[in-house]
Scaffold this active site. Structure first.
Site, PDB file in Angstrom:
ATOM      1  N   HIS A 151     -10.545 -24.148 -38.273  1.00  0.00           N
ATOM      2  CA  HIS A 151     -11.411 -23.430 -37.206  1.00  0.00           C
ATOM      3  C   HIS A 151     -11.762 -24.193 -36.338  1.00  0.00           C
ATOM      4  CE1 HIS A 151     -12.032 -20.336 -39.704  1.00  0.00           C
ATOM      5  NE2 HIS A 151     -11.917 -21.195 -41.035  1.00  0.00           N
ATOM      6  N   LYS A 169       0.742  -1.117  -0.438  1.00  0.00           N
ATOM      7  CA  LYS A 169       0.265  -0.197  -0.128  1.00  0.00           C
ATOM      8  C   LYS A 169       1.074   1.021  -0.073  1.00  0.00           C
ATOM      9  CE  LYS A 169      -3.560   2.334   2.583  1.00  0.00           C
ATOM     10  NZ  LYS A 169      -4.549   2.547   4.066  1.00  0.00           N
TER      11      LYS A 169
END
Length: 533
Positions: free
Chosen positions: A285, A134
């Site tokens: 595909h 932090k």
């Protein structure tokens, strides 16, 4: 400058601490880390000496103290913060080096007790990491040994860490905490708690699907676009990718892989690595349009290409053997998007130098004999996104064994037909449903995929074989799901099949068996289906 070192995994920590000390940085530490550093001749101050409070509760409480978290969280640019530190005799901590108790490794062990799991939930470590991360503008937080070199490099060059590195370390720290908490949540929410068995030796039963799913993936790269050009995409990998999986591969040459390239490449790679003989799989595909085994990479490719040369144009090719010069010269004659193999000889690489856009991927095959799906390079779970939800299922890792095959007709398959049936069944597993696969001599002769009707899949397979100039006479056929009526069987037999593999399990199984006997063909039931949507 003060550095607090408290690590569970002590790999490289002594050398790192020695380098910090040589830079004039004061070393603070706890427990086993402090002992190790002291035994290595380093001057180290115990955290308990700083806090004036002893470690207690078997080490559960040692760093949860204002003199630790104040030193980590104080913003140096705020006079009020610095005045508070001075008032309470708190020194700043400028570098935090922490890795956490090995919770993931502990619960991965067979027979892990609940008590062992709970004891390996780190409390003080994550709290310190969060505080330091932090306050990244003032504190560097190191959570992995592979960060040591970058930290030392900047400290030696500039005497401090850059904002860029401190922020990157902070992000990595919060990611690590998320991974750690996710693992704890996954484990605890999977436990089938039995109070009657509760003891120090209690090994809980765990549900396959935990109450909360916390899958962790790390980004490998952003992609140019997604399935279509108006979509955005990125590639992520498991935190611990399975050996031999596509995300472990290395691209040797060619353009950047696209979203569709990766999806098709994965389909091809998963299929080809399921074969023990030299094999080639060509995918277009998401469907195999040609699969074959042979005595070499060249033969396997040449046979696979024959199945459907039209669809193979611009396809994805995977081989489970190294590509040599001969195979490379043959493959280079067609337009290929991606070519994957365990390795490429220098001669093969030289051939493809002239085709700079061809993407070459080198992927090591998983070691043979792995006991788990992960060791075999397979996913344990499959996932599919639905509207505001996620479908999870165990992956289709079923491998048909010959003793599991049940002959249900009067006619028995020959040994050669049975070999081809096993091959066809393996291919059908990777073909989109409804899947019909014709095979002869270890080579696909026609593939019908992704149709709403099994009859249409069978007809399309026949059309493709005819277009490729291949005869379906005396072929075998695999159907990924049962024939609900005899008409599907009649279509494949009319095309030339003499032997059929299907799961069985239809209300009209006997009707289809009678039809096979009537047509004089052999049929086997596998007892398992392979729907692939």
């Amino acid at each position: 400058m003060n550095a607090l070192l408290s690590v569970s995994d002590k790999t490289g920590i002594v050398e790192f601490a020695q380098a910090l000390h040589a830079l004039g940085i004061r070393l603070l530490s706890t427990g086993g880390t402090a002992k190790l550093l002291a035994e290595s001749g380093l001057p180290v101050t115990e955290v308990a000496e700083v806090t004036q409070f002893p470690e207690m509760l078997d080490g559960r409480v040692k760093t949860l103290h204002p003199k630790v978290h104040g030193g980590l969280l104080a913003r140096r640019e705020l006079p009020a913060h610095m005045a508070a530190l001075k008032e309470h005799g708190i020194d700043t901590i400028d570098l935090l080096v922490v890795n956490l108790y090995p919770f993931e490794a502990t619960v991965a062990k067979a027979g892990c007790t609940l008590a062992d799991a709970i004891e390996n939930i780190d409390i003080g470590g994550p709290a310190m990491v969060r505080s330091a991360a932090k306050n990244w503008k003032d504190v560097g937080v190191v959570t992995a040994a592979d960060q040591y070199d970058a930290v030392l490099g900047e400290l030696k060059a500039a005497g401090k860490l850059s904002d860029k590195l401190r922020f990157a370390l902070s992000v990595a720290a919060f990611n690590r905490i998320a991974q750690y908490d996710g693992a704890i949540s996954d484990y605890l929410s999977s436990i089938q708690f039995d109070e009657a068995k509760l003891s120090e030796s209690y090994v809980p039963e765990r549900a396959l699907f935990p109450g909360q799913s916390n899958g962790i993936f790390t980004k490998i790269q952003d992609l140019r676009y997604g399935e279509n050009s108006h979509q955005q995409a990125a590639l992520y990998r498991d935190l611990y990718p399975a050996p031999g999986s596509i995300v472990t591969g290395v691209q040797l040459q060619g353009k950047e892989l696209s979203y569709n390239n990766i999806a098709d490449a994965d389909a091809a790679w998963e299929c080809v690595k399921s074969f023990k003989l030299p094999a080639c799989v060509i995918v277009k595909h998401a469907n195999p349009c040609g699969v074959a085994v042979g005595t070499s990479a060249l033969e396997a490719y040449s046979k696979a290409f024959q199945t459907d040369p039209t669809s193979a144009f611009g396809g994805i090719i995977a081989l489970n053997r190294p590509v040599d010069g001969a195979a490379a010269q043959q493959i280079a004659k067609q337009f290929v998007e991606v070519l994957m193999a365990p390795d490429f000889t220098p001669e093969a690489l030289e051939v493809f130098k002239a085709k700079a856009n061809v993407r070459l991927m080198k992927i090591a095959l998983p070691a043979s004999g792995g006991a788990t799906a992960w060791e075999q390079g397979r996913n344990l779970m499959d996932a599919k996104r639905v509207g505001s939800g996620l479908l999870l299922q165990t992956a289709d890792n079923h491998e048909l064994q010959l003793p599991d095959v049940k002959v249900v007709t009067l006619k028995q398959p020959t040994q050669e037909e049975m070999q081809d049936l096993m091959f066809a069944w393996k291919v059908a597993k990777y073909v989109k449903s409804n899947a019909i696969v014709f095979v002869k001599g270890g080579m696909t002769m026609g593939v019908g995929a992704g149709q709403m009707s099994r009859l249409d899949s069978a007809r399309i397979a026949s059309i493709k074989a005819q277009a490729a100039g291949l005869s379906l006479q005396n072929t075998v056929v695999a159907s990924d799901a049962f024939f609900p009526f005899r008409d599907g069987l009649d279509v494949v037999v009319d095309a030339g099949a003499t032997c059929v593999a299907q799961p069985g399990g239809s209300m009209r199984d006997q009707e289809v068996i009678d039809a096979a006997n009537e047509r004089g063909v052999a049929m086997v039931f596998t007892g398992v289906r392979h729907f692939r949507h």
